[in-house]
Write a protein that holds these residues in place. Structure first.
Motif, PDB file in Angstrom:
ATOM      1  N   ARG A  85       0.686  -1.234   0.232  1.00  0.00           N
ATOM      2  CA  ARG A  85      -0.177   0.219   0.056  1.00  0.00           C
ATOM      3  C   ARG A  85       0.777   1.251   0.027  1.00  0.00           C
ATOM      4  N   THR A  86       2.178   1.157   0.236  1.00  0.00           N
ATOM      5  CA  THR A  86       2.821   2.456   0.558  1.00  0.00           C
ATOM      6  C   THR A  86       4.056   2.389  -0.430  1.00  0.00           C
ATOM      7  N   VAL A  87       4.915   1.544  -0.034  1.00  0.00           N
ATOM      8  CA  VAL A  87       6.232   1.269  -0.818  1.00  0.00           C
ATOM      9  C   VAL A  87       5.891   1.277  -2.279  1.00  0.00           C
ATOM     10  N   PHE A  88       5.492   0.181  -2.720  1.00  0.00           N
ATOM     11  CA  PHE A  88       5.286  -0.283  -4.127  1.00  0.00           C
ATOM     12  C   PHE A  88       4.369   0.944  -5.075  1.00  0.00           C
ATOM     13  N   VAL A  89       3.355   1.418  -4.341  1.00  0.00           N
ATOM     14  CA  VAL A  89       2.444   2.334  -4.863  1.00  0.00           C
ATOM     15  C   VAL A  89       3.342   3.675  -5.144  1.00  0.00           C
ATOM     16  N   MET A  90       4.378   3.875  -4.048  1.00  0.00           N
ATOM     17  CA  MET A  90       5.119   5.145  -4.085  1.00  0.00           C
ATOM     18  C   MET A  90       6.159   4.986  -5.252  1.00  0.00           C
ATOM     19  N   TYR A  91       6.789   3.929  -5.308  1.00  0.00           N
ATOM     20  CA  TYR A  91       8.041   3.740  -6.254  1.00  0.00           C
ATOM     21  C   TYR A  91       7.756   3.261  -7.354  1.00  0.00           C
ATOM     22  N   PHE A  92       6.687   2.529  -7.433  1.00  0.00           N
ATOM     23  CA  PHE A  92       6.266   2.034  -8.701  1.00  0.00           C
ATOM     24  C   PHE A  92       4.736   2.241  -9.362  1.00  0.00           C
ATOM     25  N   PRO A  93       4.423   3.649  -9.709  1.00  0.00           N
ATOM     26  CA  PRO A  93       3.087   4.273  -9.529  1.00  0.00           C
ATOM     27  C   PRO A  93       2.530   3.475 -10.894  1.00  0.00           C
ATOM     28  N   ARG A  94       3.305   3.101 -11.924  1.00  0.00           N
ATOM     29  CA  ARG A  94       2.715   2.522 -12.986  1.00  0.00           C
ATOM     30  C   ARG A  94       2.329   0.832 -12.949  1.00  0.00           C
ATOM     31  N   SER A  95       2.735   0.329 -11.746  1.00  0.00           N
ATOM     32  CA  SER A  95       2.249  -0.983 -11.885  1.00  0.00           C
ATOM     33  C   SER A  95       0.887  -1.453 -11.548  1.00  0.00           C
ATOM     34  N   PHE A  96       0.701  -2.575 -11.783  1.00  0.00           N
ATOM     35  CA  PHE A  96      -1.002  -3.162 -11.585  1.00  0.00           C
ATOM     36  C   PHE A  96      -1.437  -2.820 -10.212  1.00  0.00           C
ATOM     37  N   LEU A  97      -0.609  -2.738  -9.000  1.00  0.00           N
ATOM     38  CA  LEU A  97      -1.209  -2.313  -7.822  1.00  0.00           C
ATOM     39  C   LEU A  97      -1.667  -0.858  -7.974  1.00  0.00           C
ATOM     40  N   ASN A  98      -1.454  -0.417  -8.579  1.00  0.00           N
ATOM     41  CA  ASN A  98      -2.069   1.239  -8.751  1.00  0.00           C
ATOM     42  C   ASN A  98      -3.374   1.176  -9.485  1.00  0.00           C
ATOM     43  N   ILE A  99      -3.753   0.240 -10.215  1.00  0.00           N
ATOM     44  CA  ILE A  99      -5.079   0.174 -10.923  1.00  0.00           C
ATOM     45  C   ILE A  99      -6.166   0.139  -9.819  1.00  0.00           C
ATOM     46  N   THR A 100      -7.233   0.796 -10.087  1.00  0.00           N
ATOM     47  CA  THR A 100      -8.438   1.057  -9.212  1.00  0.00           C
ATOM     48  C   THR A 100      -9.146   0.028  -8.625  1.00  0.00           C
ATOM     49  N   PRO A 101      -9.180  -0.872  -9.207  1.00  0.00           N
ATOM     50  CA  PRO A 101      -9.842  -2.348  -8.451  1.00  0.00           C
ATOM     51  C   PRO A 101      -9.050  -2.864  -7.668  1.00  0.00           C
ATOM     52  N   VAL A 102      -7.401  -2.952  -7.788  1.00  0.00           N
ATOM     53  CA  VAL A 102      -6.620  -3.382  -6.929  1.00  0.00           C
ATOM     54  C   VAL A 102      -6.195  -2.665  -5.737  1.00  0.00           C
ATOM     55  N   CYS A 103      -6.343  -1.389  -5.974  1.00  0.00           N
ATOM     56  CA  CYS A 103      -5.731  -0.400  -4.946  1.00  0.00           C
ATOM     57  C   CYS A 103      -6.649  -0.261  -3.709  1.00  0.00           C
ATOM     58  N   PRO A 104      -8.081  -0.248  -3.911  1.00  0.00           N
ATOM     59  CA  PRO A 104      -8.983  -0.311  -2.720  1.00  0.00           C
ATOM     60  C   PRO A 104      -8.667  -1.719  -2.080  1.00  0.00           C
ATOM     61  N   THR A 105      -8.628  -2.810  -3.037  1.00  0.00           N
ATOM     62  CA  THR A 105      -8.628  -4.226  -2.495  1.00  0.00           C
ATOM     63  C   THR A 105      -7.374  -4.100  -1.393  1.00  0.00           C
ATOM     64  N   ILE A 106      -6.167  -3.725  -1.688  1.00  0.00           N
ATOM     65  CA  ILE A 106      -4.984  -3.639  -1.064  1.00  0.00           C
ATOM     66  C   ILE A 106      -5.317  -3.021   0.402  1.00  0.00           C
ATOM     67  N   PHE A 107      -5.919  -1.913   0.392  1.00  0.00           N
ATOM     68  CA  PHE A 107      -6.624  -1.145   1.492  1.00  0.00           C
ATOM     69  C   PHE A 107      -7.203  -2.079   2.533  1.00  0.00           C
ATOM     70  N   VAL A 108      -8.192  -2.704   1.771  1.00  0.00           N
ATOM     71  CA  VAL A 108      -9.128  -3.639   2.782  1.00  0.00           C
ATOM     72  C   VAL A 108      -8.239  -4.688   3.389  1.00  0.00           C
ATOM     73  N   LEU A 109      -7.537  -5.401   2.362  1.00  0.00           N
ATOM     74  CA  LEU A 109      -6.395  -6.313   3.040  1.00  0.00           C
ATOM     75  C   LEU A 109      -5.379  -5.866   4.097  1.00  0.00           C
ATOM     76  N   ALA A 110      -5.064  -4.594   3.925  1.00  0.00           N
ATOM     77  CA  ALA A 110      -4.146  -3.921   5.023  1.00  0.00           C
ATOM     78  C   ALA A 110      -4.981  -3.673   6.515  1.00  0.00           C
ATOM     79  N   PHE A 111      -6.024  -3.294   6.255  1.00  0.00           N
ATOM     80  CA  PHE A 111      -6.982  -3.048   7.271  1.00  0.00           C
ATOM     81  C   PHE A 111      -7.214  -4.397   8.052  1.00  0.00           C
TER      82      PHE A 111
END
Length: 272
Positions: free
Chosen positions: A16-42
């Motif tokens: 949620r923090t490192v990969f999104v910050m340093y790899f902004p064009r990775s698949f982790l920043n795609i909208t369906p994936v981004c909130p999913t990671i937030f849910v998993l982190a919480f």
């Protein structure tokens, strides 16, 4: 608890923090994936916190109610409790997925995630966030403080009885009483570290939701609160586990074993 804390590091810090910050064009920043990671982190944070509460309750029963220790403090009971905590944490974290909208559209692909206006403005979402804060911080802290206080009280009272039976004065040197005093200090360190490391995050969310402070992402106060919150998932495991003699012995064995293999390999090569 260690696995839950590791999940927090993986989901909340790395994904949620490192990969999104340093790899902004990775698949982790795609909208369906981004909130999913937030849910998993919480969910991982919630599991980590309530595993600590469950472990504290287990120690409370084992120390204060030894007559039920054999019945309830078992591997089977622990497995059931951990399963319930994991399922409940995952289910209660799902609504967070619907609090975010895409940040921008690029080449017909939705990227990023930001808080949607409904979450920022509606009272129902504000109540939901405060409820989640209670579940993940306020209520666990109250239980930790209560259970640790009752356990410390039991240890101190049993110590007085022990001194009376052994005919010792309070200043006499007693190894058993010294161990019990260390246990009391350990219990209060756990409660103190939890409230101190979570207090910044709790104050931040509370002031934003209750007093109407603008909900701005990326502020220094929020960053410090996030850092301390993530750190809190590691401290209790360190306090509980690293102070145990058996764990320290296993840690030493794990460190010595690779050295032993290397020395053995060198000796075999020299012999051949």
């Amino acid at each position: 608890m260690s696995m839950a804390d590791l999940l927090v590091i993986i989901t909340d810090v790395l994904l949620r923090t490192v990969f999104v910050m340093y790899f902004p064009r990775s698949f982790l920043n795609i909208t369906p994936v981004c909130p999913t990671i937030f849910v998993l982190a919480f969910a991982a944070t919630l599991i980590s916190v309530w595993f600590t509460v469950a472990f504290t309750f287990d120690r409370f029963l084992a120390i204060c109610y030894q007559n039920v220790k054999a019945k309830y403090c078992t591997e089977r009971t622990a497995t059931v409790i951990m399963g319930i905590v994991c399922v409940f944490s995952c289910l209660i974290s799902v609504p967070w997925y619907f609090t975010m909208d895409p940040e921008y559209n690029m080449h017909n692909t939705l990227w990023g995630c930001v808080w949607n206006q409904a979450f920022l403005n509606l009272t129902s979402w504000a109540s939901f966030e405060l409820l989640m804060l209670s579940v993940i911080a306020w209520f666990p802290f109250f239980l930790l403080l209560l259970l640790n206080a009752l356990t410390a009280r039991h240890i101190l009272m049993s110590g007085r009885v022990r001194r009376g039976l052994r005919g010792r004065k309070p200043g006499d040197n007693d190894p058993e009483m010294e161990n019990r005093r260390k246990s009391v200090v350990l219990l209060f360190c756990i409660s103190g570290s939890f409230v101190l490391l979570w207090s910044t995050r709790v104050i931040y969310v509370f002031t934003e939701r209750v007093f109407g402070t603008p909900y701005v992402k990326g502020s220094e106060f929020e960053s410090v609160g996030f850092m301390l919150q993530v750190l809190s998932t590691c401290t209790n495991t360190a306090i509980y586990v690293l102070t145990q003699n058996k764990f320290r012995e296993q840690m030493k064995s794990a460190v010595r074993y690779p050295i032993y293999l290397i020395v053995k390999l060198v000796k075999n090569r020299n012999a051949s």
